[in-house]
Design an enzyme around this catalytic site. Structure first.
Site, PDB file in Angstrom:
ATOM      1  N   GLU A 120       2.990 -44.760  29.908  1.00  0.00           N
ATOM      2  CA  GLU A 120       1.667 -45.314  29.628  1.00  0.00           C
ATOM      3  C   GLU A 120       1.320 -45.196  28.150  1.00  0.00           C
ATOM      4  O   GLU A 120       1.784 -44.288  27.459  1.00  0.00           O
ATOM      5  CB  GLU A 120       0.568 -44.616  30.446  1.00  0.00           C
ATOM      6  N   THR A 121       0.482 -46.130  27.714  1.00  0.00           N
ATOM      7  CA  THR A 121      -0.155 -46.104  26.400  1.00  0.00           C
ATOM      8  C   THR A 121      -1.645 -46.317  26.627  1.00  0.00           C
ATOM      9  O   THR A 121      -2.033 -47.155  27.442  1.00  0.00           O
ATOM     10  CB  THR A 121       0.399 -47.212  25.485  1.00  0.00           C
TER      11      THR A 121
END
Length: 290
Positions: free
Chosen positions: A45-46
């Site tokens: 994830e970002t």
């Protein structure tokens, strides 16, 4: 130009745990641009930090390499730590209220030291999930190459959808040979395999989710609370017990997550509180020229 920070989440040791990229001020970025940046980062994830819009201290959007999530554990947890470490105005005290697609998630933050390096601990209150039997359980077990689950195969949604499959020990967990192509036919799903360690308060897990663009995850905070609830619902851990979840071992990125569920099981709406806690450490910072 956008500044970003990388943190290792659910660990006190750099280059362990679950890495996360946090874009510190994403004002002006479209959702499509955020998605392309998340694909460029190529982490599970970002996150993208934005000004609050619903009474919180900060708003966060979460992207996997292939899509956006309304809530996830390690991204929100890691973002809270990054905001505290970088002196964000919303995270200068001990409390932080983070707006997500599943509502406002509250955090309590504390600063500490490990091996001479500053680390941050945090506690978060997670959205209380809804759950039901998983209607493709037999297909899922085939994809995981697991003959039978030690507990009913059930799916919990607190943003992501987490399904839980019980194994009889750590050796079986370490020896999993997952058919990722078959698992990818289960949309909007993360498959969480768990096993006992001999200590009823300590559990080992592995999570696989090609549907979310994650072959295997090193530390899944959004699954830790539902796992504690799953164990309590089936009589393996009393409500109110803080369990420890160890994940990422087979990846060489060990993570440690703590979870606790309070309430009662005698009615559907009896779960009052799900708390997940751990530590994280900032390891890198840079700029995006986009």
């Amino acid at each position: 130009m956008y500044g970003y920070v990388i943190a290792d989440v659910f660990t006190e040791t750099a280059l362990a745990g679950n890495p996360l990229a946090v874009v510190l001020d994403a004002t002006g970025l479209s959702a499509g641009r955020m998605q392309r940046i998340a694909r460029e980062m190529n982490l599970s994830e970002t996150t993208f930090v934005l000004p609050p819009a619903a009474g919180g201290d900060v708003r966060v959007r979460i992207f996997t390499p292939i899509g956006e999530l309304p809530f996830a554990g390690h991204p929100t947890f890691g973002t809270a730590v990054v905001l505290a470490e970088t002196g964000h105005p919303g995270a200068r005290g001990e409390e932080l209220r983070m707006e997500t697609g599943m509502g406002v998630v509250p955090f309590r933050l504390r600063r500490g030291q490990h091996s001479g390096r500053r680390v941050w601990g945090a506690r978060m209150l997670q959205p209380i999930p809804v759950w039901e039997p998983y209607d493709r359980a037999d297909e899922l077990l085939d994809a995981l190459d697991v003959p039978v689950s030690t507990l009913p195969v059930e799916v919990y949604r607190n943003g992501p959808r987490h399904v839980f499959v019980g194994l009889d020990g750590e050796a079986a967990l370490a020896g999993l040979r997952v058919d990722l192509r078959a698992l990818a036919t289960h949309p909007d799903l993360a498959a969480n395999c768990f096993a006992p360690t001999g200590d009823p308060a300590v559990w080992r897990t592995r999570m696989f989710s090609p549907a979310y663009g994650v072959t295997e995850d090193a530390g899944t905070g959004s699954a830790a609370g539902p796992l504690a609830l799953h164990l309590a619902r089936h009589g393996l851990v009393p409500l109110g017990t803080r369990i420890t979840v160890r994940q990422g071992v087979e990846m060489g990125r060990p993570s440690t997550i703590h979870a606790r569920v309070d309430g009662t099981l005698d009615r559907v709406d009896g779960i009052e509180r799900i708390e997940v806690s751990g530590t994280a450490v900032v390891v890198a910072a840079g700029r995006l020229y986009v």
